[in-house]
Design an enzyme around this catalytic site. Structure first.
Site, short mmCIF file in Angstrom:
data_model
loop_
_atom_site.label_atom_id
_atom_site.label_comp_id
_atom_site.label_asym_id
_atom_site.label_seq_id
_atom_site.Cartn_x
_atom_site.Cartn_y
_atom_site.Cartn_z
N CYS A 1 -27.19 4.00 -42.12
CA CYS A 1 -26.47 3.89 -43.47
C CYS A 1 -27.09 3.62 -44.65
O CYS A 1 -26.61 3.36 -45.91
CB CYS A 1 -25.27 3.00 -43.47
SG CYS A 1 -24.18 3.59 -42.26
N HIS B 1 -16.76 3.67 -46.67
CA HIS B 1 -18.15 3.75 -46.35
C HIS B 1 -18.65 5.10 -46.19
O HIS B 1 -18.14 5.81 -45.10
CB HIS B 1 -18.29 2.65 -45.11
CG HIS B 1 -20.14 2.69 -44.66
ND1 HIS B 1 -20.97 3.31 -45.52
CD2 HIS B 1 -20.54 1.63 -43.87
CE1 HIS B 1 -22.06 2.63 -45.13
NE2 HIS B 1 -21.80 1.93 -43.91
N HIS C 1 -23.97 -3.64 -50.51
CA HIS C 1 -23.58 -2.55 -49.50
C HIS C 1 -22.09 -2.97 -49.06
O HIS C 1 -21.21 -2.03 -49.07
CB HIS C 1 -24.44 -3.13 -48.15
CG HIS C 1 -24.35 -1.89 -47.22
ND1 HIS C 1 -24.51 -0.67 -47.37
CD2 HIS C 1 -24.01 -2.28 -45.79
CE1 HIS C 1 -24.17 -0.06 -46.21
NE2 HIS C 1 -24.03 -1.02 -45.21
#
Length: 382
Positions: A139, A307, A272
């Site tokens: 990610c 996400h 994040h």
């Protein structure tokens, strides 16, 4: 540091809000999440039905979800892309739905789900004739790709790099995160004291980076500068972040050093902020260690767009450029009751950006941590 600056001259994206960054920006400022109940496949045995999916995409059809997003986005923006650009593709699973179609229906060639095939499709779509490379670092893929692209420009090896990124919500991806017990049964609540997991999302986007000299010579509008970057590992666990945040701390410190700025120069943090218990806590420990004597406003967009995995860093960079332009720090969508650990850092309300530097960070499976330092350019460069 070299004397060559890496600047951003074009960017756009498609998210669950729609095609174009403006839709996402407006959604964030309105505090309305794009996460909703999904009907793409059965979620009866999974943790949740909720995800942030792009309207109008067709699952297990002739074209993959990722290519449907890329096609809609790049066809309208192709005019910005020079044919001699170096091409970077950042993703985690790419066209994994091609493999799913083969397994479920026997109607596809499984080898075409590999990332090399996707890279060539994007090259054809953009009409880029230069070299290409794949960066797949969980990610943190697209933030690492942007950093690497910046370093190639700063070193003088290239003067133009196109970074594209995409990931899609498929049954394979969704069930994988569910099996890890990583999904919030409702929707993600980054930095909330009652957060219970992440919400998945899908997105595609591109950022065109150039040397400052080339951008000036071609009379291109400059949106901002990638002033510094770094990647660091914490080697803690296959899927869990290091609880002390030391890997992220190192990435942030190195990125600031690379940019030639101090922690005092940072106006806000694009975090994040997945909404999982351990990630958000790890980030706060890292921030408080780096910014020892001050509180820095932070926000996360993952309670709004989910996400988006390998695309997250690129999508968040596009939003960070708007933060610099508008001087507005968006609220953290999904946040209801701020965790005491994030008190005065995260907010339900939008705030004013007071400085010209935004720190952006992403973390991923395997303990990878990436940090970017984005800076607004002087007025005469716009």
């Amino acid at each position: 540091m070299s004397g060559i600056k890496t600047v951003i001259t074009a960017c756009d994206m498609v998210t669950a809000y729609g095609i174009g960054s403006q839709y996402c920006w407006d959604g964030l400022l309105s505090s309305k999440s794009a996460i909703s109940k999904m009907e793409r496949f059965s979620t009866a045995s999974l943790q949740t039905r909720n995800a942030a999916t792009v309207p109008g995409l067709k699952y297990l059809e002739e074209s993959s979800l990722v290519m449907q997003m890329f096609s809609a986005l790049l066809k309208r923006d192709k005019v910005f892309i020079p044919s001699d650009a170096l091409l970077f593709l950042a993703t985690t699973t790419g066209e994994i739905d091609i493999l799913e179609k083969k397994i479920l229906e026997g109607a596809a060639d499984a080898k075409e789900s590999t990332l090399g095939f996707l890279l060539e499709k994007v090259r054809t779509l953009t009409e880029i004739k230069g070299e290409g490379a794949i960066i797949s670092s969980a990610c943190a893929s697209s933030s690492a790709a942007l950093g690497f692209a910046s370093s190639l420009i700063q070193s003088g090896k290239h003067d133009c790099v196109l970074v594209v990124a995409a990931d899609a919500v498929t049954e394979f991806v969704f069930s994988g995160f569910s099996s890890l017990m990583a999904l919030d049964p409702d929707t993600a609540k980054p930095f909330d004291k009652n957060r219970a997991g992440l919400s998945l999302g899908e997105a595609a986007g591109f950022i065109l980076l150039m040397s400052e000299n080339r951008a000036r010579n071609e009379n291109r509008k400059i949106s901002g500068e990638v002033a510094g970057w770094a990647v660091a590992g914490d080697a803690n666990h296959m899927t869990g972040p290091s609880r002390d945040g030391n890997g992220l701390k190192l990435a942030i410190q190195k990125a600031l050093q690379n940019a030639g700025v101090s922690s005092d120069d940072v106006g806000c943090i694009s975090s994040h902020g997945t909404g999982t218990v351990y990630n958000d806590s790890m980030e706060m420990k890292a921030y408080k260690s780096v910014f020892e004597n001050r509180t820095v406003p932070l926000y996360s967009i993952k309670g709004a767009v989910g996400h988006t995995m390998g695309a997250a860093g690129l999508i968040e960079t596009v939003i960070a450029l708007r933060v610099l332009e508008e001087r507005i720090i968006p609220p953290t969508v999904g946040l209801i009751d701020v965790d005491p650990e994030a008190k005065d850092w995260a907010s339900l309300e939008k705030r004013r950006l007071e400085k010209d530097v935004v720190l952006l960070n992403n973390s991923g499976f395997g303990g990878v941590n990436a940090a970017l330092v984005l800076r607004q350019q002087e007025k005469e460069m716009w």
